[in-house]
Design an enzyme around this catalytic site. Sequence first.
Site, PDB file in Angstrom:
ATOM      1  N   TYR A  73       4.523  32.724   4.523  1.00  0.00           N
ATOM      2  CA  TYR A  73       3.770  31.581   4.008  1.00  0.00           C
ATOM      3  C   TYR A  73       3.086  30.820   5.145  1.00  0.00           C
ATOM      4  O   TYR A  73       1.905  30.475   5.056  1.00  0.00           O
ATOM      5  CB  TYR A  73       4.713  30.660   3.231  1.00  0.00           C
ATOM      6  CG  TYR A  73       4.061  29.419   2.669  1.00  0.00           C
ATOM      7  CD1 TYR A  73       3.380  29.455   1.464  1.00  0.00           C
ATOM      8  CD2 TYR A  73       4.135  28.201   3.347  1.00  0.00           C
ATOM      9  CE1 TYR A  73       2.782  28.313   0.945  1.00  0.00           C
ATOM     10  CE2 TYR A  73       3.548  27.057   2.834  1.00  0.00           C
ATOM     11  CZ  TYR A  73       2.868  27.121   1.638  1.00  0.00           C
ATOM     12  OH  TYR A  73       2.273  25.987   1.124  1.00  0.00           O
ATOM     13  N   SER A  96      -1.596  22.964   3.929  1.00  0.00           N
ATOM     14  CA  SER A  96      -0.214  22.563   4.176  1.00  0.00           C
ATOM     15  C   SER A  96      -0.077  22.101   5.610  1.00  0.00           C
ATOM     16  O   SER A  96      -0.804  22.555   6.512  1.00  0.00           O
ATOM     17  CB  SER A  96       0.727  23.752   3.932  1.00  0.00           C
ATOM     18  OG  SER A  96       2.043  23.464   4.364  1.00  0.00           O
TER      19      SER A  96
END
Length: 330
Positions: A150, A137
């Site tokens: 996260y 990500s």
Amino acid sequence: MGVVVVTGASGGVGRATARAFAERGDDVALLARGQAGLRAAAREVERAGGRALPIQVDVADFAAVDRAASRTEAELGPVDVWVNAAFSGVFAPFTQVEPDEFRRVTEVTYLGFVHGTRAALDRMRPRDRGVIVQAGSALAYRGIPLQSAYCGAKHAIQGFTESLRCELLHERSGVRVTMVQLPGMNTPQFDWVLSRLPRRAQPVAPVYQPEVAARAIVHAAEHPGRREYWVGGSTVATLLGDKFAPGLLDRYLARTGYGAQQAGQRRDPAQPANLWSPADERRDFGAHGRFDRRAVRRMVQPWASRHHGLLGAAGLLLATLGGVIARARR
């Protein structure tokens, strides 16, 4: 034709990735927790022409992941590609995330990648071949508010993968490991991840369809020589912006990050939360979220983003930084 394992395969990017490999002619082992999602994903793989092996497994449990790998090789054959894509999260300010919730996100989103990577390596290294693709990500480089667990896990995956890559190079191993760094995706996560936000969670724009990520992951598996691939030029600009103007994005995200991640509608307090149990155990959510109208279907990005260079991103960087600086100074 080969054998591919995809974790998090019952929904979102994992679901689209499993389908993309099947369309290439591969057999696919689908690892996830939700039975309904797994069954639907297996049907899609079979319709695309591949053999499907759905396995219900929690990637936080290494022994279960290892058993799934052994079953895959016994029923489909030696694993050629392993894709780690499973994750969970909590949408909330850090002080509203309970310690056991933070631990659980870390165990699934970070240690799940570690477990999958170890299971793959234990089988690939003796053969001296194979590819491991980590679905990363942009948040592995740039943390944002409301997703502390996260973001921390994605940063950890980045460091872990870099360390492992050096070790494999030292061994002159034929096994390759690469990452695909993703932007905001139109997946069901925004309606099934645990949320304490007052309004419905949404991805930070620009938003891409999961098939865009799936194509990038397949490409990375076919060309694993690069250390990482980027989907979306804005992610490169964000990374460079933080390097050239440290601290500026902190102030910008402090101003905009809360609103950008919430839609106008109030969050349904009864919405599912998949942190402790799968949201798709009885209901299939598919690969797409609720953002089809705004999601990009093709990989619109500069040459530098595809090839991880800097020159092609310069124009996009300047445009992005101009907007960031203007907003931060207001």
